[in-house]
Write an enzyme that holds these catalytic residues in place. Structure first.
Site, PDB file in Angstrom:
ATOM      1  N   GLY A  10       0.861  -1.181   0.000  1.00 43.49           N
ATOM      2  CA  GLY A  10       0.000   0.000   0.000  1.00 43.49           C
ATOM      3  C   GLY A  10       0.894   1.227   0.000  1.00 43.49           C
ATOM      4  CB  ILE A  14      -0.686   4.922   6.200  1.00 43.19           C
ATOM      5  CG1 ILE A  14      -1.984   5.513   6.770  1.00 43.19           C
ATOM      6  CG2 ILE A  14       0.182   4.384   7.348  1.00 43.19           C
ATOM      7  CD1 ILE A  14      -2.842   4.514   7.543  1.00 43.19           C
ATOM      8  NE  ARG A  89     -10.895   3.072  13.502  1.00 40.35           N
ATOM      9  CZ  ARG A  89     -11.305   3.860  14.505  1.00 40.35           C
ATOM     10  NH1 ARG A  89     -12.456   3.630  15.095  1.00 40.35           N
ATOM     11  NH2 ARG A  89     -10.546   4.868  14.904  1.00 40.35           N
ATOM     12  CG  ASN A  96     -10.451  -2.113   3.267  1.00 38.75           C
ATOM     13  OD1 ASN A  96     -10.409  -1.758   2.091  1.00 38.75           O
ATOM     14  ND2 ASN A  96     -10.273  -1.259   4.270  1.00 38.75           N
ATOM     15  CB  ILE A 119      -2.003  -0.103   9.295  1.00 33.13           C
ATOM     16  CG1 ILE A 119      -0.549  -0.290   9.755  1.00 33.13           C
ATOM     17  CG2 ILE A 119      -2.561   1.179   9.894  1.00 33.13           C
ATOM     18  CD1 ILE A 119       0.350   0.926   9.477  1.00 33.13           C
ATOM     19  CB  SER A 120      -5.852  -2.658   6.033  1.00 34.65           C
ATOM     20  OG  SER A 120      -4.647  -2.630   5.303  1.00 34.65           O
ATOM     21  CG  ASN A 121      -9.262   0.679  10.222  1.00 33.84           C
ATOM     22  OD1 ASN A 121      -9.055   0.008  11.225  1.00 33.84           O
ATOM     23  ND2 ASN A 121      -9.015   1.981  10.164  1.00 33.84           N
ATOM     24  CG  HIS A 176      -8.481   0.552  15.680  1.00 28.46           C
ATOM     25  ND1 HIS A 176      -8.025   1.591  16.436  1.00 28.46           N
ATOM     26  CD2 HIS A 176      -8.505   1.014  14.405  1.00 28.46           C
ATOM     27  CE1 HIS A 176      -7.771   2.628  15.659  1.00 28.46           C
ATOM     28  NE2 HIS A 176      -8.066   2.306  14.414  1.00 28.46           N
TER      29      HIS A 176
HETATM   30  P1  A3D Z   1      -4.967   5.332   1.018  1.00 34.36           P
HETATM   31  O1  A3D Z   1      -4.241   6.611   0.979  1.00 34.36           O
HETATM   32  O2  A3D Z   1      -6.216   5.180   0.223  1.00 34.36           O
HETATM   33  O3  A3D Z   1      -3.937   4.174   0.596  1.00 34.36           O
HETATM   34  C1  A3D Z   1      -4.335   2.859   0.402  1.00 34.36           C
HETATM   35  C2  A3D Z   1      -3.517   2.315  -0.748  1.00 34.36           C
HETATM   36  O4  A3D Z   1      -3.863   0.926  -0.913  1.00 34.36           O
HETATM   37  C3  A3D Z   1      -3.785   2.998  -2.099  1.00 34.36           C
HETATM   38  O5  A3D Z   1      -2.590   3.543  -2.617  1.00 34.36           O
HETATM   39  C4  A3D Z   1      -4.321   1.877  -2.986  1.00 34.36           C
HETATM   40  O6  A3D Z   1      -3.901   1.970  -4.337  1.00 34.36           O
HETATM   41  C5  A3D Z   1      -3.715   0.662  -2.301  1.00 34.36           C
HETATM   42  N1  A3D Z   1      -4.381  -0.582  -2.658  1.00 34.36           N
HETATM   43  C6  A3D Z   1      -5.692  -0.807  -2.921  1.00 34.36           C
HETATM   44  N2  A3D Z   1      -5.886  -2.093  -3.227  1.00 34.36           N
HETATM   45  C7  A3D Z   1      -4.684  -2.702  -3.155  1.00 34.36           C
HETATM   46  C8  A3D Z   1      -4.243  -4.026  -3.354  1.00 34.36           C
HETATM   47  N3  A3D Z   1      -5.088  -4.997  -3.708  1.00 34.36           N
HETATM   48  N4  A3D Z   1      -2.935  -4.278  -3.187  1.00 34.36           N
HETATM   49  C9  A3D Z   1      -2.065  -3.313  -2.816  1.00 34.36           C
HETATM   50  N5  A3D Z   1      -2.436  -2.045  -2.609  1.00 34.36           N
HETATM   51  C10 A3D Z   1      -3.722  -1.744  -2.777  1.00 34.36           C
HETATM   52  O7  A3D Z   1      -5.349   4.940   2.544  1.00 34.36           O
HETATM   53  P2  A3D Z   1      -4.491   5.248   3.882  1.00 34.36           P
HETATM   54  O8  A3D Z   1      -3.062   4.972   3.617  1.00 34.36           O
HETATM   55  O9  A3D Z   1      -4.918   6.558   4.427  1.00 34.36           O
HETATM   56  O10 A3D Z   1      -5.110   4.120   4.838  1.00 34.36           O
HETATM   57  C11 A3D Z   1      -4.861   2.757   4.602  1.00 34.36           C
HETATM   58  C12 A3D Z   1      -5.695   1.866   5.523  1.00 34.36           C
HETATM   59  O11 A3D Z   1      -5.309   2.096   6.874  1.00 34.36           O
HETATM   60  C13 A3D Z   1      -7.205   2.114   5.471  1.00 34.36           C
HETATM   61  O12 A3D Z   1      -7.894   0.876   5.489  1.00 34.36           O
HETATM   62  C14 A3D Z   1      -7.484   2.888   6.744  1.00 34.36           C
HETATM   63  O13 A3D Z   1      -8.800   2.726   7.212  1.00 34.36           O
HETATM   64  C15 A3D Z   1      -6.480   2.271   7.684  1.00 34.36           C
HETATM   65  N6  A3D Z   1      -6.141   3.057   8.872  1.00 34.36           N
HETATM   66  C16 A3D Z   1      -5.888   2.369  10.006  1.00 34.36           C
HETATM   67  C17 A3D Z   1      -5.546   3.040  11.162  1.00 34.36           C
HETATM   68  C18 A3D Z   1      -5.265   2.278  12.417  1.00 34.36           C
HETATM   69  O14 A3D Z   1      -4.794   2.847  13.376  1.00 34.36           O
HETATM   70  C19 A3D Z   1      -5.567   0.857  12.476  1.00 34.36           C
HETATM   71  C20 A3D Z   1      -5.452   4.444  11.163  1.00 34.36           C
HETATM   72  C21 A3D Z   1      -5.718   5.112   9.983  1.00 34.36           C
HETATM   73  C22 A3D Z   1      -6.052   4.412   8.825  1.00 34.36           C
END
Ligand code: A3D
Length: 318
Positions: A10, A14, A89, A96, A119-121, A176
């Protein structure tokens, strides 16, 4: 000796911060995987071109091919959609889960010896799915949530009391989500109970409780607070910092005690589920789950949180 290798699955919000922090701290070489062509390559090139300015000696490689994560010591997974305002979430579970299935297969087939931090939700469900599909032992598959939830709680306490965040100790337990359990009784400023300090500040137990209740509420909703402000996504700096603390503890065998979404086998009365609890993180991943006594009220809140996790995870029918 070869540098450690950290694979980031990803390359979104993040993922980008994870890559930059890994480089700035020289934790190891970075491989960032994403399905979007050019995105991980562009981010890694951008960060690498800052290396002469910041003075870090690590390699950063963006890729759309899972083969490039071969040999990774630690894999951090952020692939998946983030929340938008108004979403919980748990609303992310369907989309997801599909993403996590392909990601876990990619990790299993290409980095079979890695430690995995998800980390994914929705976090607790995504960690469970990742462990099931990789088949890795539970000490090698864990989730990041508690470090962040605890950091938020600690930050609110420090701001309220006007003291350095370095001297505040606070922790959350459980899933979470909205049912997480900020542990009020154990929150302290260098060992001095926060409740005593609030009582002294406000001159009454009632007012101290009111202020603490507000901080607990804010902690539980802290992710949503950021989502509501950003409007287009969720928090990304603080989740990245939190996962890096976990990765660093594993890579350097620091044995830090960090709240971690870990697989429980009887600990805290929970069997066969991933839930947030304090763990020793070291060279063997989750080396130990630290149990301690909860009072009746804390146990009831923890059980409520565990039930929410169970309902969500059971809906995956794994
Ligand atoms: P975002 O900026 O959308 O990045 C996610 C990335 O995943 C994108 O670049 C997509 O292209 C990529 N992606 C989608 N499908 C695939 C796949 N099949 N294989 C590989 N990559 C793929 O999101 P983000 O970085 O802001 O957040 C990522 C995740 O973290 C989300 O699910 C959020 O809900 C979660 N999150 C968790 C917390 C915790 O503390 C647990 C906090 C904040 C966000």
């Amino acid at each position: 000796m070869a540098r450690p290798k950290i694979a980031l699955i990803g390359g979104g919000q993040i993922g980008g911060v994870l890559a930059q922090l890994t480089a700035l701290r020289e934790l190891g070489d970075v491989v960032m995987f994403d399905i979007v062509e050019g995105l991980p390559q562009g981010k890694c090139l951008d960060i690498a071109e800052a290396s002469p300015v910041d003075g870090f000696d690590v390699e950063l490689k963006g890729t759309n091919d899972y083969k490039d994560i071969a040999g990774a010591n630690v894999v951090i997974v952020t692939a998946g959609l983030p929340r938008k305002p108004g979403m919980s979430r748990d609303d992310l579970i369907e989309v997801n889960s599909k993403i996590m299935t392909s990601v876990a297969e990619g990790i299993r087939d290409n980095a079979p010896d890695a430690f995995v931090i998800v980390i994914s939700n929705p976090l607790d469900a995504m960690v469970t799915l990742c462990q099931k599909i990789t088949g890795f032992p539970p000490n090698r598959v864990m989730g990041q949530a508690g470090v962040l939830d605890s950091a938020r709680f600690a930050a609110f306490i420090a701001w309220e009391l006007g003291v350095s965040i370095k001297d505040v100790n606070a922790m959350t337990l459980g899933g979470h989500g909205d049912t997480m359990v900020p542990l009020v009784r154990y929150a302290s400023v260098n060992g001095i109970p926060v409740m005593e300090l609030l009582e002294r500040k406000y001159g009454s137990k009632e007012k101290a409780k009111e202020v603490m209740d507000a901080m607990v509420k804010r902690t539980k909703g802290a992710g949503g607070e950021v989502v509501a402000l950003l409007k287009t996504g969720s928090a990304f700096y603080s989740p990245a910092s939190s996962a890096i603390a976990m990765a660093e503890s594993i890579l350097k065998d620091q044995k830090r005690v960090l709240p971690t979404c870990a697989y429980l086998q009887g600990e805290f009365g929970v069997d066969g589920y991933y839930v947030g609890v304090p763990c020793v993180l070291g060279a063997n991943g989750v080396e130990k789950i630290i149990e301690f006594t909860l009072d009746e009220e804390e146990q009831a809140m923890f059980d409520n949180s565990v039930n929410a996790v169970k309902n969500l995870v059971d809906s995956l029918n794994l």
